[in-house]
Design an enzyme around this catalytic site. Structure first.
Site, PDB file in Angstrom:
ATOM      1  N   LYS A 157      -3.646 -14.198  -6.591  1.00 16.75           N
ATOM      2  CA  LYS A 157      -3.336 -12.876  -7.182  1.00 16.75           C
ATOM      3  C   LYS A 157      -2.201 -12.304  -6.350  1.00 16.75           C
ATOM      4  CE  LYS A 157      -3.591  -8.817  -7.343  1.00 16.75           C
ATOM      5  NZ  LYS A 157      -2.356  -8.006  -7.353  1.00 16.75           N
ATOM      6  N   GLU A 168      -4.883 -11.114   6.979  1.00 18.97           N
ATOM      7  CA  GLU A 168      -3.596 -10.927   7.681  1.00 18.97           C
ATOM      8  C   GLU A 168      -3.134  -9.526   7.321  1.00 18.97           C
ATOM      9  OE1 GLU A 168      -2.203 -13.093   9.637  1.00 18.97           O
ATOM     10  OE2 GLU A 168      -3.222 -14.956   9.138  1.00 18.97           O
ATOM     11  N   CYS A 172       5.192  -7.329   8.381  1.00 22.27           N
ATOM     12  CA  CYS A 172       3.945  -6.934   9.038  1.00 22.27           C
ATOM     13  C   CYS A 172       4.111  -6.954  10.556  1.00 22.27           C
ATOM     14  CB  CYS A 172       2.848  -7.886   8.623  1.00 22.27           C
ATOM     15  SG  CYS A 172       3.369  -9.600   8.739  1.00 22.27           S
ATOM     16  N   GLU A 182       2.046   1.959  10.899  1.00 27.24           N
ATOM     17  CA  GLU A 182       3.079   1.154  10.268  1.00 27.24           C
ATOM     18  C   GLU A 182       3.904   2.017   9.298  1.00 27.24           C
ATOM     19  OE1 GLU A 182       1.427  -1.817   7.579  1.00 27.24           O
ATOM     20  OE2 GLU A 182       2.557  -3.338   8.654  1.00 27.24           O
TER      21      GLU A 182
HETATM   22  P1  NAD Z   1      -1.502  -3.997  -0.273  1.00 27.28           P
HETATM   23  O1  NAD Z   1      -2.696  -3.986   0.604  1.00 27.28           O
HETATM   24  O2  NAD Z   1      -1.169  -2.765  -1.024  1.00 27.28           O
HETATM   25  O3  NAD Z   1      -1.622  -5.133  -1.382  1.00 27.28           O
HETATM   26  C1  NAD Z   1      -1.849  -6.486  -1.041  1.00 27.28           C
HETATM   27  C2  NAD Z   1      -2.490  -7.196  -2.205  1.00 27.28           C
HETATM   28  O4  NAD Z   1      -3.812  -6.683  -2.378  1.00 27.28           O
HETATM   29  C3  NAD Z   1      -1.774  -6.990  -3.532  1.00 27.28           C
HETATM   30  O5  NAD Z   1      -1.796  -8.203  -4.268  1.00 27.28           O
HETATM   31  C4  NAD Z   1      -2.620  -5.934  -4.211  1.00 27.28           C
HETATM   32  O6  NAD Z   1      -2.530  -5.949  -5.609  1.00 27.28           O
HETATM   33  C5  NAD Z   1      -4.008  -6.346  -3.749  1.00 27.28           C
HETATM   34  N1  NAD Z   1      -5.033  -5.299  -3.831  1.00 27.28           N
HETATM   35  C6  NAD Z   1      -4.874  -3.951  -3.835  1.00 27.28           C
HETATM   36  N2  NAD Z   1      -6.085  -3.340  -3.917  1.00 27.28           N
HETATM   37  C7  NAD Z   1      -7.017  -4.328  -3.935  1.00 27.28           C
HETATM   38  C8  NAD Z   1      -8.438  -4.322  -3.977  1.00 27.28           C
HETATM   39  N3  NAD Z   1      -9.141  -3.189  -4.022  1.00 27.28           N
HETATM   40  N4  NAD Z   1      -9.074  -5.508  -3.930  1.00 27.28           N
HETATM   41  C9  NAD Z   1      -8.378  -6.667  -3.871  1.00 27.28           C
HETATM   42  N5  NAD Z   1      -7.029  -6.737  -3.844  1.00 27.28           N
HETATM   43  C10 NAD Z   1      -6.358  -5.566  -3.879  1.00 27.28           C
HETATM   44  O7  NAD Z   1      -0.309  -4.487   0.634  1.00 27.28           O
HETATM   45  P2  NAD Z   1       1.229  -4.582   0.240  1.00 27.28           P
HETATM   46  O8  NAD Z   1       1.756  -3.183   0.159  1.00 27.28           O
HETATM   47  O9  NAD Z   1       1.416  -5.494  -0.919  1.00 27.28           O
HETATM   48  O10 NAD Z   1       1.838  -5.333   1.498  1.00 27.28           O
HETATM   49  C11 NAD Z   1       2.228  -4.665   2.645  1.00 27.28           C
HETATM   50  C12 NAD Z   1       1.184  -4.807   3.722  1.00 27.28           C
HETATM   51  O11 NAD Z   1       0.934  -6.174   3.954  1.00 27.28           O
HETATM   52  C13 NAD Z   1       1.630  -4.233   5.043  1.00 27.28           C
HETATM   53  O12 NAD Z   1       0.586  -3.482   5.617  1.00 27.28           O
HETATM   54  C14 NAD Z   1       1.914  -5.473   5.883  1.00 27.28           C
HETATM   55  O13 NAD Z   1       1.776  -5.262   7.267  1.00 27.28           O
HETATM   56  C15 NAD Z   1       0.939  -6.443   5.351  1.00 27.28           C
HETATM   57  N6  NAD Z   1       1.364  -7.819   5.600  1.00 27.28           N
HETATM   58  C16 NAD Z   1       0.739  -8.533   6.572  1.00 27.28           C
HETATM   59  C17 NAD Z   1       1.151  -9.832   6.868  1.00 27.28           C
HETATM   60  C18 NAD Z   1       0.492 -10.637   7.967  1.00 27.28           C
HETATM   61  O14 NAD Z   1       0.751 -11.819   8.053  1.00 27.28           O
HETATM   62  N7  NAD Z   1      -0.344 -10.051   8.798  1.00 27.28           N
HETATM   63  C19 NAD Z   1       2.203 -10.400   6.150  1.00 27.28           C
HETATM   64  C20 NAD Z   1       2.815  -9.656   5.162  1.00 27.28           C
HETATM   65  C21 NAD Z   1       2.387  -8.354   4.894  1.00 27.28           C
END
Ligand code: NAD
Length: 477
Positions: free
Chosen positions: A185, A260, A294, A367
Site C-alpha cells: 500500500k 521505520e 526521515c 521533524e
Molecule cells: P504517513 O505516516 O502519513 O504515511 C505513511 C503510509 O501510511 C502511507 O501509505 C499512508 O497512506 C499510510 N497510512 C496512513 N494512515 C494509516 C493508518 N491509519 N493505517 C495504516 N496505514 C496508514 O507518512 P508520510 O507522510 O507518507 O511519510 C513521511 C514520514 O515517513 C516521515 O515522518 C518520515 O520520517 C517517515 N519516513 C521514515 C523512513 C525510515 O526509514 N525511517 C523513511 C522514509 C520516511
C-alpha cells in the site's frame, strides 16, 4: 516536456482490477500545482480481495509454487524486475519527478537504487538455500538440532511518499526473496511508480498473487490492511503518528511489525576539519530531497569556536543551491510534496537555517520534513553528545571531525541506528537501516532485512535408539 501518466487500476492476483467502489484519487504535480492524472482508491473491500489473493499464492500447490520453492527460483524474478526497472529507468524517473517534485537527478539515482536492491536480495535469496538446516551445537549426543528459515507468510507493506519506489523496493525485494507474498500500500501522495512496478511484475510473469499493489488513502486502504487478521506481518515506513496506529492494530493480534519512522537527527561539527567539506555535508544532510528524508540531519551542533564562520559558509553554500522546476538541469531542490510556501508557482520552500533556538522549542525537537536546519553551539565533546542524544528519536547521527579516535568515541555514545562519520545520508543495500527510540523497531536492508521476513523454526531430533526412560514402562510392554 509533456509526460503522460499511465492510467492504472489496482494490481491484484496478477491482474488489473477496478476498485470495488470505483473511487479514484487525483495526482497533483507539486511543482506545477496541476492535476496530471489519477490513481485507483482501494477500500476495505479491495483489501479483502488482495489479502485473499496473497494468501492463496502463499499456499498454492502446498507452497511449492512460491513459499517453499528454492531461493534461486525466486531470485530469477527479482533479477528480472531489476533489469526491467533499469530498461525503463528514464521513464520511471520522470514519472517520479512529476509525482513528487523531487529533482530528476535524485529520482534517476533512486531508480538505480531500486534495481540494485532487487539484485542484492536476489543474491541473498540464492544464498538462503545453503543456509537451511544449519546444525546447532548442543551438549547432548542423543539429540540433533538444526534451524529452518521459513517465510513468515502474507506481509502488508505500507510505504511513504518521499522515496516512493525505493522504499517499496526495500520491503518488496527481501519479502519476496524470503518466500513471503505481499500486499503493497504505497502513499496516496505518490503511487505512480509503484503502479508501474505492478506492470513490470506482469511483464516478468511473477506468479499471480505473490505481489499485490493496492493504492488508496491511509484510512481507507492502509488501516484495513494493517488490521486484517490474515496478514501475518506488517512492515511500515512513515510517520511516528501513523506508526503508533499500525502498532496498535498489530498488537490486537500479536502480529509482528517492523517500523521505520521519523527522526530529528543531529550532525556534530568539530573545529578541526575543512569548513567547506563540513558545509557541503551539512547542507546535503538536511536539504537533500528538500529535507523530506526521515534521517535528515536537521539539528546542527557546531563547535562554538567556528560557529560564526561556519554559518557564513553554510549560507554561501545554501544560496548556491539551484531551486527550480525539478526537471531543469542542475536542479538540486525541487518542490515539496504538498501545499506550503510558494515560490511563484508550485509547492517550493527555500533552504532555511534557524539559529538562536532553545532545546525546548518544537523546531529543535520535532521533524519538519522540509529544508529547515536548526543550529546550536557546543563547547565540549560531552556537551555535544548530550545535545545530540536529547531527543525522542534515534534514526541517524553524523560526526564531522578529523580526529578518528574522537569519532569512535562519539559513534559509541550516539543513540542512533546509523552513525555517519565525515558524511551524512549515504546508505548502501548491504548495511542495516533502522532507528532506535521512537524512530522505529527492526532493521531493513542487508541480511537483517531478509531475516525480518523469515521465521526461525528449530527442529530437534532424538537420534538415540535407547528408550527415553523418564517413566517406568508398564508391565505389559
Ligand atoms: P504517513 O505516516 O502519513 O504515511 C505513511 C503510509 O501510511 C502511507 O501509505 C499512508 O497512506 C499510510 N497510512 C496512513 N494512515 C494509516 C493508518 N491509519 N493505517 C495504516 N496505514 C496508514 O507518512 P508520510 O507522510 O507518507 O511519510 C513521511 C514520514 O515517513 C516521515 O515522518 C518520515 O520520517 C517517515 N519516513 C521514515 C523512513 C525510515 O526509514 N525511517 C523513511 C522514509 C520516511
Amino acid at each position: 516536456m509533456a509526460i503522460q501518466i499511465p492510467s492504472r487500476q489496482l494490481f491484484i492476483d496478477g491482474e488489473w482490477r477496478e476498485p470495488v467502489l470505483k473511487k479514484r484519487i487525483p495526482i497533483i504535480n507539486p511543482a506545477k500545482e496541476e492535476i496530471v492524472g489519477d490513481i485507483p482508491a482501494a477500500t476495505a473491500e479491495d483489501v479483502e480481495i488482495a489479502v485473499d489473493a496473497a494468501r492463496r499464492a502463499f499456499s498454492r500447490n502446498g507452497g511449492k509454487d512460491w513459499a517453499s520453492t528454492s531461493g534461486a527460483f525466486r531470485a530469477k524474478f527479482l533479477r528480472a524486475i531489476a533489469s526491467t526497472v533499469l530498461e525503463r529507468k528514464s521513464e520511471l524517473a520522470l514519472l517520479e519527478v512529476v509525482d513528487t517534485g523531487k529533482p530528476l537527478v535524485e529520482t534517476a539515482s533512486d531508480m538505480d537504487g531500486v534495481a540494485s536492491c532487487f539484485n542484492y536480495y536476489a543474491e541473498l535469496a540464492e544464498a538462503l538455500d545453503a543456509k537451511q538446516k544449519a546444525p546447532i551445537s548442543i551438549p547432548v549426543q542423543s539429540f540433533k538440532s538444526y534451524v529452518l528459515k521459513e517465510p513468515i507468510g502474507v506481509i502488508a507493506l505500507i510505504t511513504p511518499w518521499n522515496y516512493p519506489l525505493l522504499m517499496a523496493a526495500w520491503k518488496i525485494a527481501p519479502a519476496l526473496a524470503a518466500g513471503c507474498t505481499a500486499i503493497l500500500k504505497p502513499s496516496e501522495l505518490a503511487s505512480v511508480t509503484c503502479l508501474e512496478l505492478a506492470e513490470i511484475c506482469r511483464q516478468v510473469d511473477i506468479p499471480p498473487g505473490v505481489l499485490n499493489i493496492v493504492t488508496g488513502l491511509g484510512s481507507e486502504a492502509g488501516a484495513p490492511l494493517a488490521s486484517h487478521p490474515h496478514v501475518d506481518k506488517i512492515a511500515f515506513t512513515g510517520s511516528t503518528a501513523t506508526g503508533i496506529k499500525v502498532m496498535t492494530a498489530a498488537a490486537q493480534m500479536v502480529k509482528p511489525i517492523s517500523l521505520e519512522l521519523g527522526g530529528k537527527s543531529p550532525i556534530i561539527v568539530f573545529d578541526d576539519g575543512d569548513l567547506n567539506n563540513a558545509a557541503e555535508w551539512t547542507i546535503y544532510g538536511c536539504f537533500k530531497t528538500n529535507g523530506q528524508i526521515c534521517s535528515a540531519t536537521s539539528r546542527l551542533i557546531v563547535h562554538e569556536s567556528i560557529a560564526a564562520d561556519f554559518l557564513v559558509k553554510l549560507i554561501d553554500w545554501s544560496k548556491n543551491i539551484k531551486i527550480s522546476d525539478p526537471l531543469e538541469d542542475g536542479c538540486r531542490l525541487g518542490a515539496i510534496i504538498s501545499k506550503g510556501q510558494h515560490l511563484r508557482k508550485g509547492f517550493f520552500i527555500e533552504p532555511t537555517i534557524i539559529t538562536d533556538v532553545s532545546t525546548s522549542m518544537q523546531i529543535w525537537r520535532e521533524e519538519v520534513f522540509g529544508p529547515v536546519l536548526c543550529v546550536k553551539t557546543f563547547s565540549t565533546e560531552h556537551e555535544a553528545i548530550e545535545l545530540a542524544n536529547d531527543t525522542d528519536y534515534g534514526l541517524g547521527a553524523a560526526v564531522i571531525s578529523k580526529d578518528l579516535e574522537r569519532c569512535e568515541r562519539l559513534t559509541k555514545a550516539l543513540q542512533a541506528g546509523t552513525v555517519w562519520i565525515n558524511c551524512s545520508q549515504p546508505c548502501f543495500d548491504q548495511t542495516a537501516w533502522g532507528g532506535n527510540k521512537r524512530s522505529g523497531i527492526g532493521r531493513e536492508l542487508g541480511e537483517w532485512g531478509l531475516d525480518s521476513y523469515l521465521s526461525i523454526k528449530q527442529v530437534t531430533h532424538y537420534i538415540s535408539n535407547e528408550p527415553w526412560g523418564w517413566y517406568s514402562p508398564p508391565q505389559s510392554s
